[in-house]
Design an enzyme around this catalytic site. Sequence first.
Site, PDB file in Angstrom:
ATOM      1  N   ARG A   1       0.821  -1.216   0.000  1.00 40.37           N
ATOM      2  CA  ARG A   1       0.000   0.000   0.000  1.00 40.37           C
ATOM      3  C   ARG A   1       0.862   1.276   0.000  1.00 40.37           C
ATOM      4  O   ARG A   1       0.544   2.254   0.661  1.00 40.37           O
ATOM      5  CB  ARG A   1      -0.957   0.000   1.189  1.00 40.37           C
ATOM      6  CG  ARG A   1      -2.097  -1.003   1.025  1.00 40.37           C
ATOM      7  CD  ARG A   1      -3.084  -0.913   2.171  1.00 40.37           C
ATOM      8  NE  ARG A   1      -2.465  -1.268   3.431  1.00 40.37           N
ATOM      9  CZ  ARG A   1      -2.913  -0.921   4.628  1.00 40.37           C
ATOM     10  NH1 ARG A   1      -4.011  -0.205   4.713  1.00 40.37           N
ATOM     11  NH2 ARG A   1      -2.301  -1.285   5.725  1.00 40.37           N
TER      12      ARG A   1
ATOM     13  N   HIS B   1     -22.902  11.774   7.858  1.00 40.57           N
ATOM     14  CA  HIS B   1     -21.721  11.885   7.005  1.00 40.57           C
ATOM     15  C   HIS B   1     -21.030  13.234   7.145  1.00 40.57           C
ATOM     16  O   HIS B   1     -19.973  13.445   6.598  1.00 40.57           O
ATOM     17  CB  HIS B   1     -22.108  11.656   5.545  1.00 40.57           C
ATOM     18  CG  HIS B   1     -22.659  10.291   5.306  1.00 40.57           C
ATOM     19  ND1 HIS B   1     -24.006  10.043   5.294  1.00 40.57           N
ATOM     20  CD2 HIS B   1     -22.047   9.114   5.101  1.00 40.57           C
ATOM     21  CE1 HIS B   1     -24.203   8.749   5.083  1.00 40.57           C
ATOM     22  NE2 HIS B   1     -23.032   8.164   4.960  1.00 40.57           N
TER      23      HIS B   1
END
Length: 784
Positions: free
Chosen positions: A19, A722
């Site tokens: 990653r 959110h």
Amino acid sequence: MSASVLVATLGAPRIGPRRELKAALESYWSGKTGSDALLEVAAGLRGANWARQHAAGITHIPSNDFSLYDQVLDTTVTVGAIPAGYGWKDGAVSHETYFALARGTQGEQTCCTHKSANDHAHTNGAAGLSALEMTKWFDTNYHYLVPEFVRGQAFELASTKVIDEFREAKALGYHTRPVLVGPVTFLKLGKSRDEHFDPLLLLPGLLPVYTEILRRLAAHGADWVQIDEPVLALDIDDATRAALRAAYEMFARAVPGLKIQLTSYFGPLGDNRATALALPVAGLHLDLTRASEQLDGVLKEAPAGLVLSLGVIDGRNVWRANLPAILDRIEPVMAKRGTDHLIVSSSCSLLHVPFDLALETGLDEELKGWLAFAAQKLDELSILGRALSSGRGAVKEELAASQAAVDARKASPRIHNAAVAARLAAVKPEDARRAHAFSERRKAQNEALRLPVFPTTTIGSFPQTGEVRKARAAHTRGELDNAGYDAFLRRETANAIRWQEEIGIDVLVHGEFERNDMVQYFGERLDGYAFTRTGWVQSYGSRCVRPPVIYGDVSRPEAMSVAWTTYAQSLTDKPVKGMLTGPITMLQWSFVRDDLSRADVCRQIALALRDEVSDLERAGISVIQIDEPAIREGLPLRKADWAHYLDWAVESFRLSSSGVRDATQIHTHMCYSEFNDIIDAIGAMDADVISIETSRSKMELLDAFITYRYPNEIGPGVYDIHAPRVPSVAEMEALLEKAEQRLAADQIWVNPDCGLKTRQWEEVRPALVNMVAAARALRARVEG
Ligand code: GLN
Ligand code: ZN
């Protein structure tokens, strides 16, 4: 021997074996490092991908499959389709603009990996710029940024990335096949900001930019270009088919010497087969892992000169391929069409599988022997290429090893559990049905629970604070022993219960502090599931997920959530809601075994959960929520396949939830916003209460529930979790009033849109206090 067969991948994972791209992006975003450092890491990853594929004998190595964030965003930038508001006029697009499109300018991102959180005003100023909307790439868990078009949209070549990367590879000694998102797919995936305007109408203005790219690539020596048109795997209309013809006829005229490899994946061409076969392209790619049956039809109709790319190595799953069986299938094709009219390929980009099994430390050797990640899939492709070019004898040992691995897996006692198979076979229709209709259950539940009108609850998780994550990490590392970790979690849970009582929530939750992830937590407690340490797959941008691997029959050795739920229940007289992840979500967010139908795997999970539900009920838990956020994204790409999927998906949910008494109240939760097309199925799930996300659409999403006359109870989310803001009492009251215009008062629950784990307590506390106040205000009004 005959000429070598061409071997291709349609794209490589770009996040890096460890990653590296994630680390480089996050360091750049935080301002720790500059763009030079980021670009250096990116170039290193590209170079390593090319080198790895070259070493494996891949002949059609892709370029421009790499992206700093997303290939659809790259296309948007390449063709200069940048919405107004981002300060771009013309010419090269800066990194700031690119990442503003990807993430907005505040850095406030989505709460879970599963959805987007952007609105679309793209306003600048105090609020900052919002990002483009994000949505799932076909039926994968990869998310792309949705292009946004306006009537009269102009296009221009605003980035030469595709040409630059071709040249970069060339300078390193690799002759690559550049990859482009096709013009028709690009427009079809986009949305229009003007109502009733079809982005497909923009095709004539877009094609010159594509031909310019193709010309430049040809001038730099490209001979093949891969153009992805996965819309060919969807239900498309005649206008879209005409657009495909217009595009590829123009390319053939404008750049006659360049060979276009048209690719479609994730499903059969189906009724688009004739269209695809008639396009003036040099090559056509078929996904034969998702749709192997389409080969015969294509062979019958394909023009003799067409190069067929056979996608035989699964780019969507992690199982080792059965190479001899694949050869059985493609050797006759080669004999018939000739070596030079065949490419062996991965079914789709390898973006959707983890990088390299050799790096994996979390799986035992037997399991590893059954698996192939991207690096291993390159080897498989290479073996197939050699077998086809030089005969099977050239790779005798490799083929024998492949066969042996497949045989070993098939015979392993670890994948077969006779008790699970017997139980599945004995499932009766009434097992997937509650004993009585909702109207009757409701009476029993009202009697048992004695809740006020507009009852309040939350979706399950409370903030996973730094402290919670630190304690979990310390426990995983062995620095915090079981007793210490347990004591910590008990304190957190007890605090959450006490606080919910204080502020007057009606149905409490224990807070899910013990859970790392809603699928992983249960998967780790089920037989048949395995978890990797390094099996990361890009979800969006720098975000990666590590899907579990369902390798065998699923069963539940012991209760999974009963201890925490009953502990929480022991602290209060109010009902505590048991919290489970549903069978479809458990399936959908995993790599699934390929030797049993998805429907049967789902039913197995459902039966394991059914036992958990019964155990919770027996332990005195009277409200149980079974989350199914993934039910909609499981929908097949083609409408004709929906009914079958919804049938078994709904049956699985009901299998998991129907073993309870009338008085036990079953909840479910879904956190997305399009219900219209599956509302019947949602109704058929027959949960007593469903909570959904509605706050941002200002309750408009509820309309689906009115037309359908949803019979059971609903909690339309009134708190948008959110965003890091605290909605006022008045705001939530107004939303509830809107809900009341659409639903009966005694149908309505009051809750947030989704779980609160990504939020801070500083926001959650006042927001839920306000939510309770809003519910009380409405209650006072109806009770007079
Ligand atoms: N119960 C889960 C939570 O509250 C639901 C998460 C989700 O819907 N994605 O976190
Ligand atoms: Zn949710």
